[in-house]
Design a protein around this motif. Structure first.
Motif, PDB file in Angstrom:
ATOM      1  N   GLU A 147      41.252  12.340  14.284  1.00  0.00           N
ATOM      2  CA  GLU A 147      42.643  12.494  13.856  1.00  0.00           C
ATOM      3  C   GLU A 147      43.493  13.101  14.971  1.00  0.00           C
ATOM      4  O   GLU A 147      44.615  12.643  15.239  1.00  0.00           O
ATOM      5  CB  GLU A 147      42.702  13.374  12.608  1.00  0.00           C
ATOM      6  CG  GLU A 147      44.107  13.572  12.078  1.00  0.00           C
ATOM      7  CD  GLU A 147      44.138  14.425  10.815  1.00  0.00           C
ATOM      8  OE1 GLU A 147      45.244  14.862  10.426  1.00  0.00           O
ATOM      9  OE2 GLU A 147      43.063  14.664  10.217  1.00  0.00           O
TER      10      GLU A 147
ATOM     11  N   GLU B  74      46.644  11.142  16.862  1.00  0.00           N
ATOM     12  CA  GLU B  74      48.013  11.675  16.956  1.00  0.00           C
ATOM     13  C   GLU B  74      48.468  11.737  18.420  1.00  0.00           C
ATOM     14  O   GLU B  74      49.631  11.479  18.736  1.00  0.00           O
ATOM     15  CB  GLU B  74      48.082  13.042  16.291  1.00  0.00           C
ATOM     16  CG  GLU B  74      47.947  12.951  14.770  1.00  0.00           C
ATOM     17  CD  GLU B  74      47.836  14.302  14.090  1.00  0.00           C
ATOM     18  OE1 GLU B  74      47.763  15.324  14.806  1.00  0.00           O
ATOM     19  OE2 GLU B  74      47.820  14.329  12.843  1.00  0.00           O
TER      20      GLU B  74
ATOM     21  N   HIS C 248      45.907   4.948  14.153  1.00  0.00           N
ATOM     22  CA  HIS C 248      46.131   6.188  13.400  1.00  0.00           C
ATOM     23  C   HIS C 248      45.945   5.945  11.912  1.00  0.00           C
ATOM     24  O   HIS C 248      45.325   6.758  11.195  1.00  0.00           O
ATOM     25  CB  HIS C 248      47.545   6.717  13.687  1.00  0.00           C
ATOM     26  CG  HIS C 248      47.855   8.009  13.006  1.00  0.00           C
ATOM     27  ND1 HIS C 248      48.508   8.072  11.793  1.00  0.00           N
ATOM     28  CD2 HIS C 248      47.596   9.302  13.356  1.00  0.00           C
ATOM     29  CE1 HIS C 248      48.651   9.342  11.430  1.00  0.00           C
ATOM     30  NE2 HIS C 248      48.104  10.109  12.362  1.00  0.00           N
TER      31      HIS C 248
ATOM     32  N   MET D 196      43.419   7.756   9.211  1.00  0.00           N
ATOM     33  CA  MET D 196      43.899   8.363   7.964  1.00  0.00           C
ATOM     34  C   MET D 196      43.183   7.765   6.756  1.00  0.00           C
ATOM     35  O   MET D 196      42.848   8.470   5.796  1.00  0.00           O
ATOM     36  CB  MET D 196      45.408   8.140   7.833  1.00  0.00           C
ATOM     37  CG  MET D 196      46.255   8.845   8.880  1.00  0.00           C
ATOM     38  SD  MET D 196      46.033  10.638   8.969  1.00  0.00           S
ATOM     39  CE  MET D 196      44.855  10.776  10.325  1.00  0.00           C
TER      40      MET D 196
ATOM     41  N   GLN E 295      39.797   9.339   6.596  1.00  0.00           N
ATOM     42  CA  GLN E 295      39.926  10.707   6.096  1.00  0.00           C
ATOM     43  C   GLN E 295      40.135  10.708   4.587  1.00  0.00           C
ATOM     44  O   GLN E 295      39.568  11.539   3.861  1.00  0.00           O
ATOM     45  CB  GLN E 295      41.099  11.411   6.790  1.00  0.00           C
ATOM     46  CG  GLN E 295      40.849  11.818   8.241  1.00  0.00           C
ATOM     47  CD  GLN E 295      40.067  13.118   8.348  1.00  0.00           C
ATOM     48  OE1 GLN E 295      39.130  13.360   7.598  1.00  0.00           O
ATOM     49  NE2 GLN E 295      40.444  13.944   9.319  1.00  0.00           N
TER      50      GLN E 295
ATOM     51  N   TYR F  19      46.444  11.902   2.980  1.00  0.00           N
ATOM     52  CA  TYR F  19      46.009  11.018   4.065  1.00  0.00           C
ATOM     53  C   TYR F  19      46.439   9.577   3.806  1.00  0.00           C
ATOM     54  O   TYR F  19      46.808   8.848   4.734  1.00  0.00           O
ATOM     55  CB  TYR F  19      44.492  11.089   4.238  1.00  0.00           C
ATOM     56  CG  TYR F  19      44.032  12.309   5.007  1.00  0.00           C
ATOM     57  CD1 TYR F  19      44.484  12.545   6.299  1.00  0.00           C
ATOM     58  CD2 TYR F  19      43.134  13.216   4.446  1.00  0.00           C
ATOM     59  CE1 TYR F  19      44.061  13.662   7.016  1.00  0.00           C
ATOM     60  CE2 TYR F  19      42.699  14.334   5.158  1.00  0.00           C
ATOM     61  CZ  TYR F  19      43.166  14.550   6.434  1.00  0.00           C
ATOM     62  OH  TYR F  19      42.748  15.660   7.145  1.00  0.00           O
TER      63      TYR F  19
ATOM     64  N   LYS G 203      49.972   9.199   4.824  1.00  0.00           N
ATOM     65  CA  LYS G 203      50.096   9.141   6.286  1.00  0.00           C
ATOM     66  C   LYS G 203      49.700   7.753   6.802  1.00  0.00           C
ATOM     67  O   LYS G 203      50.326   7.232   7.730  1.00  0.00           O
ATOM     68  CB  LYS G 203      49.218  10.213   6.933  1.00  0.00           C
ATOM     69  CG  LYS G 203      49.724  11.635   6.738  1.00  0.00           C
ATOM     70  CD  LYS G 203      48.797  12.639   7.412  1.00  0.00           C
ATOM     71  CE  LYS G 203      49.300  14.070   7.246  1.00  0.00           C
ATOM     72  NZ  LYS G 203      48.396  15.062   7.882  1.00  0.00           N
ATOM     73  N   ALA G 204      48.667   7.172   6.212  1.00  0.00           N
ATOM     74  CA  ALA G 204      48.237   5.833   6.625  1.00  0.00           C
ATOM     75  C   ALA G 204      49.346   4.827   6.372  1.00  0.00           C
ATOM     76  O   ALA G 204      49.657   3.987   7.233  1.00  0.00           O
ATOM     77  CB  ALA G 204      46.970   5.434   5.866  1.00  0.00           C
TER      78      ALA G 204
END
Length: 334
Positions: free
Chosen positions: A59, A63, A79, A83, A86, A97, A100-101
């Motif tokens: 992760e 980033e 990325h 995510m 995760q 997560y 975020k994905a």
């Protein structure tokens, strides 16, 4: 950095590829983590290695990838993959997560609105994520339609995937049946349909789709800069993954053991010989582990031991648990 991994300031890519293929992720990580001015390809390889060892570290580097390549859709795509991993491994943080994905995939489309694969990735998110995590079947269908405007053939595959997840199996099967009659798409059609049936535990249907890959082949392309390379790489990747899936099917179902053994032996041989990118494919350690399971199911203890002896390094906790159980079974049979 290991001396053998670099020539001056340059990284020996072929050497890293070889170590990655063998599951030697520590070597890859050591060679790349402190490298300045990493290329997108190097970031992807480093992150792929870290995803097999430490998702939190993966992760962090994902980033960093975005920070260095804000205008490259591949950074956001990678990325999002981290995510997703995760989210799958953390019950308590899964929704965060997943969000975020989704944001990363949407950012990838903003950066590269003509790239089909970012729409495919976002469509897959909407198909697989529960609604509470942002998944939306209507959005998935819209994305399938968008893909069709960019690439008619990819649109067919996208629509078939949508129909499968929307429980319109007959419509999906009709599309895949048509695609399986075309030389350039038959391997991918068999792989995708078989993988779906496997995930749905429809083992007989999965076998019928995947077993066709045992005798399938792809004409090799050596020139990575040629027009034929991209199609070859995708086709070879689908063929390899399909063979691994057939081995996985044999393990999960308890049936088709000999076909599974044959498929995994082909996978191992072709994986080690191939010139395509393999970071997205199951590692050699997983292939040998699955082969050991099938050899044990066939009561071939010595061959099962040989398969386990081929495992190098470590994988994730799930891998370690299966490996420990296999060793116990083999000790009982010794």
């Amino acid at each position: 950095m290991p001396e053998s991994a670099g020539i001056g300031a340059e990284i020996n890519t072929e050497l890293l590829d070889e170590h990655f293929k063998q599951g030697d992720y520590a070597f890859v990580i050591s060679a790349l983590e402190d490298t300045n001015s990493k290329t997108p390809e190097q970031y992807n390889m480093l992150i792929s290695a870290l995803m097999n060892t430490d998702l939190d570290d993966a992760e962090d580097i994902a980033e960093e990838f975005i920070a260095h390549y804000k205008n490259d859709y591949r950074a956001y795509h990678t990325h999002a993959s981290v995510m997703g991993a995760q989210a799958s491994s953390s019950i308590f943080s899964a929704l965060g997560y997943a969000e975020k994905a989704k944001h990363s995939l949407e950012a990838a489309i903003t950066v590269a609105p003509e790239e089909v694969n970012v729409y495919q990735a976002l469509m897959q998110f909407h198909l697989m994520a529960p609604s509470i995590a942002g998944g939306d079947m209507e959005e998935a269908e819209k994305l399938a339609d968008k893909i069709a405007t960019l690439d008619a053939l990819e649109g067919q595959f996208a629509k078939a995937k949508f129909y499968l997840e929307d429980e319109q199996t007959e419509k999906a099967s009709a599309i895949y049946a048509s695609l399986s009659q075309q030389d350039e798409t038959k391997i991918r059609a068999s792989y995708e349909l078989g993988s779906f049936y496997l995930s749905d535990e429809r083992y007989e249907d999965a076998f019928n789709a995947l077993s066709a890959l045992l005798t399938a082949s792809v004409v090799s392309v050596e020139d990575t800069e040629s027009e034929a390379w991209e199609a070859y790489e995708k086709n070879k990747s689908n063929l390899l993954y399909g063979k691994y899936r057939l081995g996985q099917l044999a393990v999960e179902s308890g049936d088709y053991t000999q076909s599974g053994i044959t498929a995994l032996e082909q996978y191992i041989e072709e994986y080690n010989a191939t010139n395509i990118e393999t970071t997205h494919l199951p590692s050699m350690n997983w292939a040998h582990l699955r082969l050991a399971e099938l050899r044990l199911n066939a009561n071939d203890v010595e061959q099962a031991k040989n398969a386990l002896a081929s495992i190098q390094g470590e994988e994730d906790k799930r891998f370690a648990k299966i490996l420990k159980g296999l060793k116990k079974q083999l000790n009982k049979k010794a």
